[in-house]
Design an enzyme around this catalytic site. Structure first.
Site, short mmCIF file in Angstrom:
data_model
loop_
_atom_site.label_atom_id
_atom_site.label_comp_id
_atom_site.label_asym_id
_atom_site.label_seq_id
_atom_site.Cartn_x
_atom_site.Cartn_y
_atom_site.Cartn_z
N SER A 164 0.87 -1.18 0.00
CA SER A 164 0.00 0.00 0.00
C SER A 164 0.90 1.23 0.00
O SER A 164 1.70 1.41 0.92
CB SER A 164 -0.87 -0.04 1.26
OG SER A 164 -1.55 1.17 1.44
N LYS A 190 -1.07 -0.98 -4.43
CA LYS A 190 -2.27 -0.21 -4.08
C LYS A 190 -1.84 1.23 -3.86
O LYS A 190 -0.91 1.51 -3.11
CB LYS A 190 -2.89 -0.81 -2.81
CG LYS A 190 -3.86 0.08 -2.06
CD LYS A 190 -4.56 -0.72 -0.96
CE LYS A 190 -4.65 0.05 0.34
NZ LYS A 190 -5.28 -0.74 1.42
N LYS A 192 -2.84 4.98 -2.55
CA LYS A 192 -3.79 5.80 -1.79
C LYS A 192 -4.17 6.97 -2.69
O LYS A 192 -3.28 7.58 -3.31
CB LYS A 192 -3.11 6.31 -0.51
CG LYS A 192 -2.85 5.20 0.51
CD LYS A 192 -4.15 4.71 1.11
CE LYS A 192 -3.90 3.78 2.28
NZ LYS A 192 -5.14 3.27 2.86
N ASP A 217 -7.09 3.08 -3.08
CA ASP A 217 -7.82 3.13 -1.80
C ASP A 217 -8.06 4.60 -1.45
O ASP A 217 -7.11 5.37 -1.26
CB ASP A 217 -6.98 2.46 -0.71
CG ASP A 217 -7.71 2.38 0.64
OD1 ASP A 217 -8.84 2.89 0.74
OD2 ASP A 217 -7.14 1.80 1.59
N GLU A 242 -11.03 0.79 -3.45
CA GLU A 242 -11.34 0.50 -2.05
C GLU A 242 -11.95 1.71 -1.36
O GLU A 242 -11.42 2.82 -1.45
CB GLU A 242 -10.01 0.10 -1.36
CG GLU A 242 -10.14 -0.42 0.06
CD GLU A 242 -8.76 -0.86 0.61
OE1 GLU A 242 -7.85 -1.19 -0.19
OE2 GLU A 242 -8.60 -0.86 1.83
N ASP A 267 -13.72 -1.60 2.95
CA ASP A 267 -12.82 -1.76 4.09
C ASP A 267 -13.58 -1.20 5.32
O ASP A 267 -14.30 -1.96 5.99
CB ASP A 267 -11.51 -0.97 3.79
CG ASP A 267 -10.54 -0.88 4.95
OD1 ASP A 267 -10.87 -1.31 6.05
OD2 ASP A 267 -9.42 -0.33 4.78
N LYS A 291 -10.08 -7.05 7.85
CA LYS A 291 -9.11 -6.68 8.89
C LYS A 291 -9.65 -7.21 10.21
O LYS A 291 -10.78 -6.88 10.59
CB LYS A 291 -8.98 -5.16 8.99
CG LYS A 291 -8.27 -4.52 7.80
CD LYS A 291 -8.15 -3.01 7.97
CE LYS A 291 -7.46 -2.40 6.75
NZ LYS A 291 -7.56 -0.92 6.76
N GLY A 319 -4.25 -4.24 6.15
CA GLY A 319 -3.25 -3.95 7.18
C GLY A 319 -3.52 -2.62 7.84
O GLY A 319 -4.25 -1.78 7.29
#
Ligand code: OSB
Ligand code: MG
Length: 400
Positions: A164, A190, A192, A217, A242, A267, A291, A319
């Site tokens: 990420s 991934k 952000k 995400d 996400e 998420d 998670k 995570g």
């Protein structure tokens, strides 16, 4: 990929499977003599920035439980500030100390369901509850001389992983990090994203790497007013987007999913088995980021896994910048058969100069992490190092 919307009949079956999955832990009552609450601070190699803010060190709340001369270790993944969810380390600490620990040490624990049932009288505070459940499951595995993966019915010997990548000051910084983690073998990148750091960035990463597994995400940075903007992400062949919308939303995500090609992955919004079922019934997502902390521990996580597995909904392990202790739990979880997509389970060295466990978590060139076979977490907990970075510690027993 087949996706089923759930019927009530199907749900009844799922509940039975979920109950069955909890049975193995009911075997031996465990009398917990002591609960340890400890704050450890680890610096991060570099700042981690998301749409909700930036951090450069990680305050880590470790929970331990002791019985029969053995110690089980858990990590409460709450962050210092309530930006990802309403929980933060301060609330988790208070709730654990004043409400959860007392019901856990009162009488012998009959199994995971008993533990979950006792804590369920208190509303919410999933990350606090998970801290206790993690410690208990490590202990239960050690008592039974099993690895955590074995205890929960894990099948994989190695788990696929991705990385990420936080928001960077400049695009060139991001591109450099993408190259780095691809060269280290990570199977999925991934990014952000947030308004102002999205289409151009994703477009450039995709142009340079046409064939990689790429996802984004947003950590709730958009609303349905951004529909056209979000739909533009459909051009980049993303594995998923996400949590684009609000942290507790299901309905608007269902509207968005029905008008986008790209799969939505939830998420923040999935906080329990019930919310997972609602999301699938509503069509709010096609993928779930699981998670353990967000959903309150193993008792919920195993049911969510079973629900998704049964309905061919792919899941992966998310995570929360965990230390090796939380990371070891994530690795065990990701060994379950439904975890078919690469998880946010990086090497310890991606975040920390030195981890709280030995050996550190390593990612091999094929982008996988080995599932340890030793007792419990399967890693040695480096207590002297933990002591050296502890900011506060407190033990609770039946006399408190
Ligand atoms: O949304 O997945 C998230 C880190 C902190 C809080 C929320 C998230 C994240 C990450 C990092 O994306 C995942 C990791 O631990 O590597
Ligand atoms: Mg996320």
């Amino acid at each position: 990929m087949k996706f089923d919307v759930l019927s009530y009949a199907a749900m009844a079956e799922v509940v039975n499977i979920a109950d069955a999955s909890l049975v193995p832990f009911v075997s031996q009552p465990v009398t917990i003599e002591k609960v340890g609450l400890r704050m450890v601070r680890l610096p991060l190699h570099e700042a981690f920035e998301t749409s909700f803010g930036s951090i450069d060190s990680r305050l880590i709340f470790l929970v331990s439980v002791e019985a029969n001369g053995l110690t089980g270790w858990g990590e409460c993944v709450a962050q210092e500030e309530p930006r990802y969810s309403y929980e933060c380390i301060g609330t988790a600490y208070q709730v654990t100390k004043n409400f959860l620990a007392p019901v856990v040490i009162k009488t012998p624990i009959q199994g995971l369901s008993d533990l979950a049932r006792r804590m369920s009288q208190f509303k919410g505070h999933n990350m606090a509850k998970a801290g206790i459940e993690l410690a208990y499951m490590d202990l239960a595995a050690r008592i039974q001389n099993k690895s955590l993966s074995e205890l929960i019915g894990g099948e994989r010997k190695r788990v696929p992983v991705g990385v990420s990548l936080g928001i960077q000051p400049k695009l060139s910084d991001l591109l450099q990090r993408v190259e780095k983690y691809l060269s280290l073998g990570y199977q999925r990148i991934k990014l952000k994203i947030m308004p102002g750091w999205d289409l151009d960035v994703v477009s450039e990463v995709r142009r340079r790497h046409p064939d990689i597994l790429l996802s984004v995400d947003a950590n709730s940075a958009y609303s349905l007013d951004d529909l056209d903007h979000l739909k533009a992400l459909d051009d980049f062949g993303l594995l998923m987007i996400e949590q684009p919308l609000d942290h507790d939303d299901l309905l608007d995500h269902a509207k968005l999913q029905s008008s986008m090609k790209t799969s939505i992955c939830l998420d923040e919004s999935i906080t329990s088995i019930r919310r997972a079922r609602h999301a699938l019934e509503l069509g709010s997502c096609r993928i779930i980021n699981i998670k353990i902390g967000r959903v309150g521990g193993y008792s919920q996580v195993l049911q969510i896994h079973d629900l998704c597995y049964k309905h061919h909904v792919p899941v992966w392990c998310g995570g929360m910048l965990e230390s090796g202790i939380g990371r070891a739990h994530n690795i065990a979880l990701a060994s379950l058969p439904g975890f078919t997509l690469p998880g946010d389970i990086s090497a310890s060295s991606r975040y920390f100069a030195r981890d709280l466990i030995k050996p550190a978590v390593e990612v091999s060139q094929d982008g996988t992490v080995a599932v340890p076979i030793g007792q419990g977490l399967g890693f040695e907990v480096d207590v002297p190092f933990i002591e050296s970075c502890t900011e506060a510690v407190e033990y609770l027993d039946r006399t408190n």
